[in-house]
Structures are given as structure tokens and as C-alpha cells.
Design an enzyme around this catalytic site. Structure first.
Site, PDB file in Angstrom:
ATOM      1  N   CYS A   2     150.351 159.307 -27.859  1.00 56.67           N
ATOM      2  CA  CYS A   2     150.485 160.067 -26.626  1.00 56.67           C
ATOM      3  C   CYS A   2     150.188 161.523 -26.976  1.00 56.67           C
ATOM      4  O   CYS A   2     150.155 161.888 -28.158  1.00 56.67           O
ATOM      5  CB  CYS A   2     151.907 159.974 -26.119  1.00 56.67           C
ATOM      6  N   LYS A 601     140.768 159.870 -30.311  1.00 56.47           N
ATOM      7  CA  LYS A 601     140.048 160.675 -31.294  1.00 56.47           C
ATOM      8  C   LYS A 601     140.863 160.811 -32.575  1.00 56.47           C
ATOM      9  O   LYS A 601     140.355 160.698 -33.668  1.00 56.47           O
ATOM     10  CB  LYS A 601     139.766 162.065 -30.704  1.00 56.47           C
TER      11      LYS A 601
END
Ligand code: AGP
Length: 606
Positions: A2, A601
Site C-alpha cells: 500500500c 513498481k
């Protein structure tokens, strides 16, 4: 994985928060939310499954004088994708609001204990436990309480917490997961990624593990968990605007591939004096003072493939036996840490949890650690004994391309510097340096092949299976291309050393399973022609990556050309043309190239 974004300050706008979350969108996520609080304790909460744009549509522009904002994009780990599991999680008395990144490993025990005390849980997440723990342990104020509960939480985490009874402060805490503080004219920010603060803050401070930050109306204070106030240096963002020129390209990935020649130059230009042929980096001069008999490289994904390529350089040029490990495997394998081994950690983000954990283990046993990192001031850069930045500028989108080239450039420099120390033939060294001076031009020429590559990739986009074949230096490059293809086209591919086919995988091949063989002019050229014949005898399709003016060009179904370059430098060129090939194939298939499904990423969970 998150991601957190928060703000406390005087400018009353939701747009800042929504834009901050949009800047975190380059990672895969499945829900987003914002929470706002005013000085007189009015609160506002909006949650949305899926995109930040869904959240933006839901959010009402309201006139309350909100003062502190926190927001979050969630990548589901514990519990499904629904608004219940979406953050912020709150205490039973609805006083404490928490956003959390990473995983609380002992959450089941903590939850069981809290349930025995009659706390009810509304979500399936580990994060909700933190809000309930704050309520259960509350003493004096939020800062004192968070310090107390950090002893109960089995890491790792980055947190941002708001106490509704004291809405003028926002508290952040970090163990293992990235968290940075941004200092701006209009207030203070907190974010999982310094790049999201680049255009809105003057300076930033990355928190270290076991540190807390208290952001308040006019000031911020940083403490260690054992209550010592920390004085920190303000860091400056590099003068680089990532959005510049995006409009010229259909996707960021394409923009980043086209930056490859400049990234390469940036990684080496100021570390080599091409007149004297000297490698001038102070860090490398320091490194060669050590007596290094062995190298171990630890990394994941693309960075692992860079390490594998470098292992050929370290053995061939530096004469040092080298082993390369995927971080996830290295962590749990038996380790033989000694003072004659150099431990190299490669990471674009500098925050990959699996790599970071291995680094901490090697550091704890006094191994000589060296980081190759792109993101300035990231955790791996801070925790390695020595490090070099790849200076590839910000790589925004999931599929790593230019950062790989930056990593290769730095790894090659290290291997040359160690090579000279270990008696490498000076003529050979000088010759490689001379060719390095021309490599930027060769990279540019490879990009000029893009029209041809686009045509070929569209022709092959219908094949859902492919083989990539090569040996020696280019074997890891085939691996890197296969990873790229999986990430952005969702097609399956297998990588084999060309001659390995006959030991089993040959049985997979049929007309729907084309092969890409990489065969520039090298000492293995003729041998690979025999492999070509073997394949063509079975009527398979074959694409070749070749050096320009190849005399056998007509033998292949399709050809992609690279410039003639020294054998040891061909990985740079082949990686570049194959990145383009994967990109065009994915574009032809209408994939969401910059945000491939399920991927982030920076992988900050184990
Ligand atoms: C590459 O295209 C990937 N997105 C991924 O494999 C990545 O290289 C890996 O997660 C390691 O990341 P790092 O370099 O930031 O440590």
C-alpha cells in the site's frame, strides 16, 4: 504494498491529496481513500474500490476548514478488495485513524488478545489491529502511545495516524517500509515515495527505521522509538521534471526506453576520464583497497538480471568468482559471510523488501556491503557500507528499462576497476574504455531501429509462447527480455541457453512457438548458426538479433539489427532493442503498459 500520502497545513484543498495519490498510481493497487479532519474535529472520509479517478468522482469539494489529510492506495494482502478492507482503519471509539503499509506479522495473536477484551473487528486486515491497539494502550497522548505500541507490533510497517481529539498533529512511524517527510511553504507532507513530493516540496527527509515524525501546525519533530530527538539534514530533490516530454510518447515506458542513451552517459560520463582512460570514482578507489576474493550479488527481478550479466564481467574482466542470488532465496539459505567477499545489492528503488532484508542480515554479520541504487537516499543506499547511484533519473513505470542500463553501466565500471587491480591486461582495458566512449552513439542507433522492430513485434504478437535463446553474456539479457514480455504482454516465454534445448524443452516446440535467437558477431556466431539449422529443420519461426551487415541475414525469418560493438558491451544494445520489441508487442495487444496488472513498481512486502 500500500502507499501513504498525507498533508498537514494551511492550504485547504482536497486536490493536493488526490494529486498525491495519482502520483502513486504507477504501482498496481486496488482501492483508494482519503480522510480529512478540521481543527474543530469535523471529519470527512471517502473510499473507492479501484482507481483514484473513482475516488476523485466520489469526493465532494466541501467548505469545512480541513487541516490534516491522509490518503492511501491499497494493494490487498489481508482480505479482499472491498471498501471494508480499505483504509483508514479506526479504533472502536472512532477516535484514532490509521493508514498502514506492509504487514503486521503477529496480527493474529494481537487480534485474538483484543477480541478477548471485547474489541470487534469489521475488516479482515492486519492494519485494523493497529487502530484498536492504540485505543487499548492509550496513555497521555498519541505520541507516547505510538511509541508504546511499536514494542508490540512485529514489523514491518510505515504508519500515519490521526487522533480526532487532537487534530492539529499527524504522526508517522517507520520500520522497514519507506516513509519520507516533505517540507513545503504551505505545510508538511508525508509520503511513501519522495518522488511524489518533488514538485510540491522544497526539501525532504527520509525517516530511518525505528523513527517517528510528529507533523504539527508550524513545525515537525523526529524522534527515535527510544525517545531521543533526532536532528536531520534537509535533502534536495534533483533538478529533474519527470513529466517533461511525456507528451511526445504514447507511454512512459517508451519515454524511458528513449532515455537509455542519456542514462548510460549519466552513469559513466563523470566517472571516467576518457582522455587518461582512468575510472575516477572515489568510491571505487576506496573499494579496490579491500582484498576481494569472491563476489556475491543479491537482487530481484530486473536487478537480478543485471547482477547475472555482471557476474560474467566480474569473472571475465576482474578474475573474481561470482555468485548471483535472487533475494527471496538468499534470505533463507545458509550464508557463509567472510571478510574476503564483496556483497553487492542491486535495486532501482532501493526499497525492495526482500533485498533490504538480506542486506540487514549481511550487515549484522559485518559483511562488506555495496549498493547499486537509483533512488537517492533510499534505504539500501543508506544501509550499505559503500554505494554508487546509477543516476538514471526517476524511473516511474513498472517495467524497468533505463534503470537496467544504468545498473549495467555501474557494474561494468566496478568490474573494470577491480580488473585493473587484479592484473587485467591494460590493452584490453583501454580498448573497452575506448568502446565505452562510443556506446552512447550505438545505443542511439539501436533506438533508430524502432520502426523495423515495431513491424516485427506486431507480426509476432499473436504467439502466446516464445523461446529466447542465447548463451554466455547474453543469456541473462534473454532472461530480462522474457521478464519484460511477461510483465507487459502477459504472454508466456521460456529462456534457455541455446544448446540446452535438446536436453528437454525441445519437445515444447511447434509452429505456434517461435524462437528468438540472439546472434551478434561473436566467438559463438558459427555455433549458433548450427542451432538455427536445427530449428529450421523443424519448420519453426526464428527471429534473430544480429549485428549490422550480417552475411547470413537472409537465413532468418526476421532480423533485428544492433550496431557492431565489442562483445562485452553487446548486453547494453541487445537489452535496448528487446525492450522496444516487448513494448510494441504489448501496445499492439492494447495492454495497459504503464500499469501492468497485479504489479507494483517497488515491492515493499516480503
Ligand atoms: C522489472 O521490470 C520489475 N518491475 C521488477 O522485476 C523489479 O526489477 C524488481 O521488483 C526489483 O526492484 P528493485 O530494482 O527496485 O529492487
Amino acid at each position: 504494498m500500500c502507499w501513504i500520502f498525507g498533508y498537514i497545513g494551511w492550504e485547504n484543498t482536497q486536490n493536493k491529496l488526490i494529486n498525491g495519490l495519482k502520483n502513486l498510481e504507477y504501482r498496481w493497487y486496488d482501492s483508494a481513500w482519503i480522510f480529512e479532519i478540521s481543527k474543530d474535529k469535523n471529519t470527512y472520509l471517502a473510499k473507492a474500490v479501484w482507481k483514484v479517478s473513482n475516488l476523485a468522482n466520489k469526493v465532494q469539494e466541501n467548505q469545512n476548514n480541513y487541516f490534516a489529510w491522509i490518503g492511501h492506495t491499497r494493494w490487498a494482502t489481508h482480505g479482499g478488495v472491498n471498501e471494508n478492507n480499505c483504509h483508514p482503519h479506526f479504533s472502536s471509539n472512532e477516535r484514532f485513524f490509521v493508514v498502514h503499509n506492509w504487514i503486521i506479522e503477529n496480527y493474529i495473536d494481537l487480534k485474538n488478545n483484543l477480541e478477548k477484551k471485547w474489541y470487534n473487528f469489521y475488516s479482515e486486515t492486519d492494519s485494523e489491529v493497529i487502530a484498536k491497539l492504540i485505543e487499548d494502550n492509550f496513555e497521555k497522548d498519541l505520541l507516547t502511545t505510538i511509541k508504546k505500541i511499536t514494542e508490540l507490533l512485529q514489523w514491518a510497517y510505515a504508519l500515519a495516524v490521526i487522533d480526532k481529539e487532537n487534530p492539529k498533529t499527524l504522526i508517522g512511524a517507520k520500520v522497514g517500509s519507506p516513509l519520507v517527510v516533505g517540507i513545503a511553504k504551505d505545510g508538511f507532507y508525508i509520503s511513501s515515495d519522495p518522488n511524489t513530493l518533488r514538485t510540491i516540496c522544497e526539501n525532504f527527509i527520509p525517516l530511518q527505521d525505528n523513527e517517528l515524525v510528529v507533523l504539527a501546525e508550524n513545525n515537525y519533530e523526529i524522534y527515535s522509538f527510544d525517545d531521543k530527538k533526532q536532528e536531520k539534514k534537509l535533502l534536495e530533490f534533483e533538478n529533474y521534471d519527470t513529466n517533461k516530454w511525456k507528451w511526445e510518447y504514447k507511454h512512459y515506458m517508451l519515454k524511458e526506453i528513449f532515455e537509455i542513451p542519456s542514462v548510460f552517459e549519466n552513469a559513466i560520463a563523470w566517472r571516467i576520464n576518457f582522455q587518461t582512460k582512468e575510472i575516477t570514482s572515489n568510491t571505487l578507489s576506496e573499494l579496490v583497497k579491500y582484498d576481494i576474493k569472491k563476489i556475491e550479488i543479491i537482487a530481484s527481478g530486473t536487478s537480478y538480471n543485471a547482477g547475472l550479466t555482471a557476474s560474467y564481467w566480474f569473472e571475465d574482466l576482474s578474475n573474481i568468482p561470482t555468485s548471483v542470488y535472487v533475494s527471496t532465496e538468499y534470505k533463507y539459505k545458509k550464508k557463509f559471510i567472510d571478510d574476503k567477499t564483496l556483497y553487492i545489492f542491486i535495486s532501482q528503488s532501493g526499497e525492495t523488501a526482500d533485498t533490504l532484508e538480506c542486506l540487514k542480515i549481511v550487515n549484522a554479520r559485518w559483511g562488506l556491503t555495496f549498493g547499486i541504487v537509483n533512488v537517492v537516499a533510499s534505504s539500501i543506499a543508506q544501509l550499505t557500507k559503500m554505494w554508487l547511484y546509477t543516476h538514471s533519473w526517476q524511473e516511474v513505470w513498472v517495467a524497468s528499462t533505463k534503470a537496467f542500463i544504468g545498473q549495467l553501466a555501474v557494474l561494468l565500471l566496478i568490474s573494470l576497476k577491480l580488473g585493473l587491480k587484479n592484473g587485467m591486461d591494460y590493452g584490453r582495458y583501454e580498448n573497452i574504455i575506448n568502446h565505452l566512449a562510443k556506446l552512447k552513439q550505438s545505443l542511439q542507433e539501436s533506438l533508430n531501429e524502432s520502426v523495423n522492430i515495431k513491424i516485427i513485434s506486431e507480426k509476432y504478437a499473436k504467439y502466446e509462447n516464445m523461446f529466447f535463446l542465447w548463451r554466455n553474456y547474453l543469456f541473462p539479457i534473454a532472461g530480462e527480455w522474457s521478464l519484460k514480455l511477461k510483465e507487459i504482454t502477459y504472454h508466456h516465454s521460456e529462456v534457455y541457453s541455446a544448446w540446452e534445448l535438446k536436453h528437454g524443452p525441445l519437445s515444447l516446440i511447434d509452429k505456434k512457438f517461435p524462437s528468438i535467437l540472439i546472434n551478434p558477431q561473436t566467438f559463438l556466431y558459427e555455433k549458433n548458426i548450427s542451432t538455427l539449422k536445427e530449428i529450421q529443420a523443424r519448420n519453426w519461426k526464428v527471429i534473430w538479433v544480429l549485428t549490422k551487415w550480417d552475411k547470413n541475414e537472409n537465413l532468418y525469418d526476421d532480423s533485428i539489427f544492433i550496431s557492431n560493438q565489442k562483445w562485452v558491451l553487446t548486453p547494453f544494445l541487445v537489452a535496448t532493442v528487446l525492450d522496444l520489441f516487448a513494448y510494441y508487442m504489448a501496445d499492439f495487444l492494447w495492454r495497459e503498459i504503464d500499469k501492468p496488472r497485479n504489479l507494483a513498481k517497488s515491492v515493499t512486502v516480503e
